[in-house]
Design a protein around this motif. Structure first.
Motif, PDB file in Angstrom:
ATOM      1  N   PHE A  37     -47.135  94.014 -15.854  1.00  0.00           N
ATOM      2  CA  PHE A  37     -45.848  94.352 -15.268  1.00  0.00           C
ATOM      3  C   PHE A  37     -45.168  93.071 -14.786  1.00  0.00           C
ATOM      4  CE2 PHE A  37     -49.060  97.572 -14.242  1.00  0.00           C
ATOM      5  CZ  PHE A  37     -48.626  98.562 -15.104  1.00  0.00           C
ATOM      6  N   GLU A  38     -44.453  92.409 -15.699  1.00  0.00           N
ATOM      7  CA  GLU A  38     -43.952  91.066 -15.418  1.00  0.00           C
ATOM      8  C   GLU A  38     -42.971  91.025 -14.260  1.00  0.00           C
ATOM      9  OE1 GLU A  38     -40.360  91.199 -18.763  1.00  0.00           O
ATOM     10  OE2 GLU A  38     -42.083  89.855 -19.008  1.00  0.00           O
ATOM     11  N   ARG A  39     -42.314  92.138 -13.940  1.00  0.00           N
ATOM     12  CA  ARG A  39     -41.349  92.119 -12.852  1.00  0.00           C
ATOM     13  C   ARG A  39     -41.963  92.540 -11.526  1.00  0.00           C
ATOM     14  NH1 ARG A  39     -37.182  94.720 -12.048  1.00  0.00           N
ATOM     15  NH2 ARG A  39     -36.049  92.984 -11.130  1.00  0.00           N
ATOM     16  N   SER A  40     -43.244  92.905 -11.514  1.00  0.00           N
ATOM     17  CA  SER A  40     -43.858  93.363 -10.280  1.00  0.00           C
ATOM     18  C   SER A  40     -43.849  92.287  -9.213  1.00  0.00           C
ATOM     19  CB  SER A  40     -45.296  93.827 -10.541  1.00  0.00           C
ATOM     20  OG  SER A  40     -45.302  95.005 -11.305  1.00  0.00           O
ATOM     21  N   ILE A  41     -44.021  91.020  -9.584  1.00  0.00           N
ATOM     22  CA  ILE A  41     -44.004  89.964  -8.587  1.00  0.00           C
ATOM     23  C   ILE A  41     -42.611  89.829  -7.986  1.00  0.00           C
ATOM     24  CG2 ILE A  41     -43.504  88.050 -10.182  1.00  0.00           C
ATOM     25  CD1 ILE A  41     -45.853  88.005  -7.109  1.00  0.00           C
ATOM     26  N   ASP A  42     -41.572  90.054  -8.798  1.00  0.00           N
ATOM     27  CA  ASP A  42     -40.207  90.003  -8.273  1.00  0.00           C
ATOM     28  C   ASP A  42     -39.969  91.128  -7.276  1.00  0.00           C
ATOM     29  OD1 ASP A  42     -39.398  87.774  -9.940  1.00  0.00           O
ATOM     30  OD2 ASP A  42     -39.412  89.177 -11.609  1.00  0.00           O
ATOM     31  N   LEU A  43     -40.500  92.299  -7.564  1.00  0.00           N
ATOM     32  CA  LEU A  43     -40.370  93.425  -6.642  1.00  0.00           C
ATOM     33  C   LEU A  43     -41.132  93.157  -5.352  1.00  0.00           C
ATOM     34  CD1 LEU A  43     -40.834  96.343  -9.199  1.00  0.00           C
ATOM     35  CD2 LEU A  43     -38.703  95.645  -8.115  1.00  0.00           C
ATOM     36  N   LEU A  44     -42.305  92.542  -5.478  1.00  0.00           N
ATOM     37  CA  LEU A  44     -43.102  92.219  -4.300  1.00  0.00           C
ATOM     38  C   LEU A  44     -42.397  91.170  -3.433  1.00  0.00           C
ATOM     39  CD1 LEU A  44     -45.735  92.568  -2.723  1.00  0.00           C
ATOM     40  CD2 LEU A  44     -46.752  90.816  -4.192  1.00  0.00           C
ATOM     41  N   VAL A  45     -41.837  90.147  -4.076  1.00  0.00           N
ATOM     42  CA  VAL A  45     -41.079  89.130  -3.342  1.00  0.00           C
ATOM     43  C   VAL A  45     -39.889  89.769  -2.638  1.00  0.00           C
ATOM     44  CG1 VAL A  45     -39.587  87.107  -3.591  1.00  0.00           C
ATOM     45  CG2 VAL A  45     -41.790  87.170  -4.748  1.00  0.00           C
ATOM     46  N   SER A  46     -39.200  90.672  -3.327  1.00  0.00           N
ATOM     47  CA  SER A  46     -38.042  91.347  -2.738  1.00  0.00           C
ATOM     48  C   SER A  46     -38.451  92.139  -1.502  1.00  0.00           C
ATOM     49  CB  SER A  46     -37.402  92.277  -3.776  1.00  0.00           C
ATOM     50  OG  SER A  46     -36.336  93.016  -3.209  1.00  0.00           O
ATOM     51  N   ARG A  47     -39.602  92.804  -1.586  1.00  0.00           N
ATOM     52  CA  ARG A  47     -40.082  93.603  -0.454  1.00  0.00           C
ATOM     53  C   ARG A  47     -40.443  92.707   0.737  1.00  0.00           C
ATOM     54  NH1 ARG A  47     -44.575  97.030  -2.532  1.00  0.00           N
ATOM     55  NH2 ARG A  47     -46.029  95.487  -1.693  1.00  0.00           N
ATOM     56  N   LEU A  48     -41.106  91.571   0.454  1.00  0.00           N
ATOM     57  CA  LEU A  48     -41.455  90.643   1.525  1.00  0.00           C
ATOM     58  C   LEU A  48     -40.200  90.014   2.107  1.00  0.00           C
ATOM     59  CD1 LEU A  48     -43.535  89.122   3.207  1.00  0.00           C
ATOM     60  CD2 LEU A  48     -43.688  87.434   1.357  1.00  0.00           C
ATOM     61  N   ASN A  87     -46.779 106.841 -17.213  1.00  0.00           N
ATOM     62  CA  ASN A  87     -45.455 106.249 -17.037  1.00  0.00           C
ATOM     63  C   ASN A  87     -45.566 104.951 -16.245  1.00  0.00           C
ATOM     64  OD1 ASN A  87     -42.804 105.627 -16.177  1.00  0.00           O
ATOM     65  ND2 ASN A  87     -42.213 107.778 -16.426  1.00  0.00           N
ATOM     66  N   HIS A  88     -45.041 103.845 -16.803  1.00  0.00           N
ATOM     67  CA  HIS A  88     -45.100 102.554 -16.117  1.00  0.00           C
ATOM     68  C   HIS A  88     -44.330 102.579 -14.804  1.00  0.00           C
ATOM     69  CE1 HIS A  88     -46.388  99.730 -19.640  1.00  0.00           C
ATOM     70  NE2 HIS A  88     -47.221 100.726 -19.427  1.00  0.00           N
ATOM     71  N   PHE A  89     -43.299 103.403 -14.727  1.00  0.00           N
ATOM     72  CA  PHE A  89     -42.522 103.495 -13.491  1.00  0.00           C
ATOM     73  C   PHE A  89     -43.407 103.993 -12.352  1.00  0.00           C
ATOM     74  CE2 PHE A  89     -40.078 106.101 -10.496  1.00  0.00           C
ATOM     75  CZ  PHE A  89     -39.173 105.152 -10.036  1.00  0.00           C
ATOM     76  N   ASP A  90     -44.275 104.953 -12.646  1.00  0.00           N
ATOM     77  CA  ASP A  90     -45.185 105.474 -11.620  1.00  0.00           C
ATOM     78  C   ASP A  90     -46.138 104.383 -11.138  1.00  0.00           C
ATOM     79  OD1 ASP A  90     -44.140 108.048 -11.633  1.00  0.00           O
ATOM     80  OD2 ASP A  90     -45.381 108.645 -13.333  1.00  0.00           O
ATOM     81  N   ARG A  91     -46.570 103.529 -12.061  1.00  0.00           N
ATOM     82  CA  ARG A  91     -47.464 102.444 -11.674  1.00  0.00           C
ATOM     83  C   ARG A  91     -46.750 101.447 -10.762  1.00  0.00           C
ATOM     84  NH1 ARG A  91     -51.661 100.645 -16.319  1.00  0.00           N
ATOM     85  NH2 ARG A  91     -52.385 102.697 -16.933  1.00  0.00           N
ATOM     86  N   VAL A  92     -45.554 101.066 -11.164  1.00  0.00           N
ATOM     87  CA  VAL A  92     -44.792 100.127 -10.340  1.00  0.00           C
ATOM     88  C   VAL A  92     -44.500 100.747  -8.979  1.00  0.00           C
ATOM     89  CG1 VAL A  92     -42.596  98.886 -10.114  1.00  0.00           C
ATOM     90  CG2 VAL A  92     -43.788  98.920 -12.305  1.00  0.00           C
ATOM     91  N   LEU A  93     -44.187 102.051  -8.951  1.00  0.00           N
ATOM     92  CA  LEU A  93     -43.920 102.724  -7.684  1.00  0.00           C
ATOM     93  C   LEU A  93     -45.163 102.699  -6.800  1.00  0.00           C
ATOM     94  CD1 LEU A  93     -41.939 104.338  -5.967  1.00  0.00           C
ATOM     95  CD2 LEU A  93     -42.712 106.422  -7.114  1.00  0.00           C
ATOM     96  N   GLY A  94     -46.332 102.886  -7.409  1.00  0.00           N
ATOM     97  CA  GLY A  94     -47.569 102.815  -6.638  1.00  0.00           C
ATOM     98  C   GLY A  94     -47.769 101.454  -6.017  1.00  0.00           C
ATOM     99  N   LEU A  95     -47.484 100.391  -6.778  1.00  0.00           N
ATOM    100  CA  LEU A  95     -47.581  99.032  -6.245  1.00  0.00           C
ATOM    101  C   LEU A  95     -46.565  98.817  -5.135  1.00  0.00           C
ATOM    102  CD1 LEU A  95     -48.004  97.094  -9.620  1.00  0.00           C
ATOM    103  CD2 LEU A  95     -49.789  97.629  -7.949  1.00  0.00           C
ATOM    104  N   GLU A  96     -45.384  99.397  -5.308  1.00  0.00           N
ATOM    105  CA  GLU A  96     -44.348  99.271  -4.279  1.00  0.00           C
ATOM    106  C   GLU A  96     -44.745  99.985  -2.988  1.00  0.00           C
ATOM    107  OE1 GLU A  96     -40.784  97.806  -4.227  1.00  0.00           O
ATOM    108  OE2 GLU A  96     -42.404  96.636  -5.087  1.00  0.00           O
ATOM    109  N   MET A  97     -45.532 101.040  -3.099  1.00  0.00           N
ATOM    110  CA  MET A  97     -46.004 101.753  -1.916  1.00  0.00           C
ATOM    111  C   MET A  97     -47.082 100.979  -1.169  1.00  0.00           C
ATOM    112  SD  MET A  97     -44.230 104.538  -1.605  1.00  0.00           S
ATOM    113  CE  MET A  97     -42.886 103.515  -2.206  1.00  0.00           C
ATOM    114  N   GLY A  98     -47.560  99.880  -1.784  1.00  0.00           N
ATOM    115  CA  GLY A  98     -48.544  99.040  -1.114  1.00  0.00           C
ATOM    116  C   GLY A  98     -49.920  99.038  -1.738  1.00  0.00           C
ATOM    117  N   ALA A  99     -50.080  99.685  -2.916  1.00  0.00           N
ATOM    118  CA  ALA A  99     -51.385  99.680  -3.584  1.00  0.00           C
ATOM    119  C   ALA A  99     -51.728  98.274  -4.059  1.00  0.00           C
ATOM    120  CB  ALA A  99     -51.377 100.648  -4.766  1.00  0.00           C
ATOM    121  N   ASP A 100     -53.030  97.964  -4.084  1.00  0.00           N
ATOM    122  CA  ASP A 100     -53.489  96.650  -4.534  1.00  0.00           C
ATOM    123  C   ASP A 100     -53.860  96.642  -6.009  1.00  0.00           C
ATOM    124  OD1 ASP A 100     -53.968  94.921  -1.876  1.00  0.00           O
ATOM    125  OD2 ASP A 100     -54.413  97.023  -1.482  1.00  0.00           O
TER     126      ASP A 100
END
Length: 249
Positions: free
Chosen positions: A198-209, A86-99
């Motif tokens: 995951f084209e929106r991952s950078i947007d999520l990362l920017v939002s978190r920062l 599931n791509h959602f699980d991958r994005v969630l992992g990145l959101e948790m701080g995975a590299d």
């Protein structure tokens, strides 16, 4: 001679941990293993770990929760492993701080390549900021970025821990204040190829920062230092970096 890089593999499958421990040793890594949260914490407390390979499905506390816990305490790089697709699980992992993130089954040689890439990115950002800023602590608009600890201190004195990706993203912004940076540029500098799918991952990362750069003592109407330029990317609008104006007035 370079010291052996210390890798911690956290997985409850003994076959996988044994395989990876033996395989990584063939690439000049010193590999250690853990099967759950308590054994992972014990290894981290006693060994100078350089990178953690962390499975999502673990007994007791799951890997995503452990990644979040680790990221709150340290900037150690994390590569997540999962049997989920599931791509959602991958994005969630990145959101948790995975590299980085890898799906099971995987080729051990690919994991080695990703470990090298993540470690190289972490080292290159450290060297680039040292060269461009020339200081262990970078000051901007009352904030302070402590490079070695990879943490942020707010004007209020609150210490804000950063993930490796957040650290790289903020470093990219500080190296180019008041310059428009595209999403592609930021993806390359913040995570590299692992984000391409995951084209929106950078947007999520920017939002978190952006959220972390919001000092809780400031008024709610204080504008963010990260400005979204619609359709183009982002711009860091700090008034000063290292006590110097970020752009001519």
């Amino acid at each position: 001679m370079n010291p052996c890089r210390q890798i911690l593999v956290v997985d409850d499958d003994e076959g996988i941990t044994t395989l990876l421990r033996d395989y990584l040793s063939g690439f000049a890594f010193c590999a250690h293993t853990a099967c759950d949260g308590p054994s992972m914490r014990q290894q981290l407390a006693t060994l100078p770990i350089d990178l953690v390979v962390l499975d999502v499905m673990l007994p007791g506390v799951d890997g995503l929760s452990l990644a979040r816990e680790l990221r709150q305490r340290s900037g150690i790089p994390i590569i997540m492993l999962t049997a989920r697709t599931n791509h959602f699980d991958r994005v969630l992992g990145l959101e948790m701080g995975a590299d980085d993130y890898m799906s099971k089954p995987f080729e051990p040689r690919e994991l080695v390549a990703r470990i090298h890439t993540v470690l190289r990115r972490a080292a290159s950002v450290h060297d680039r900021i040292l060269h461009e800023v020339g200081s262990d602590v970078v000051y901007f608009d009352g904030w302070a970025l402590h490079r070695h600890e990879r943490r942020l201190t707010a004007p209020s004195g609150l210490v804000v821990p950063l993930s490796n990706a957040e650290f790289r993203l903020l470093s990219s912004f500080l190296a180019a204040p008041r310059r428009l940076l595209s999403r592609d540029q930021l993806m390359e500098q913040a995570r590299g190829r692992s984000m391409d799918a995951f084209e929106r991952s950078i947007d999520l990362l920017v939002s978190r920062l952006r959220q972390k750069l919001s000092d809780t003592t400031q008024a709610s109407d204080v504008p963010s230092m990260i400005k979204t330029v619609r359709g183009s990317g982002y711009m860091f609008t700090a008034q000063s970096v290292q006590g110097q104006p970020a752009w001519p007035h």
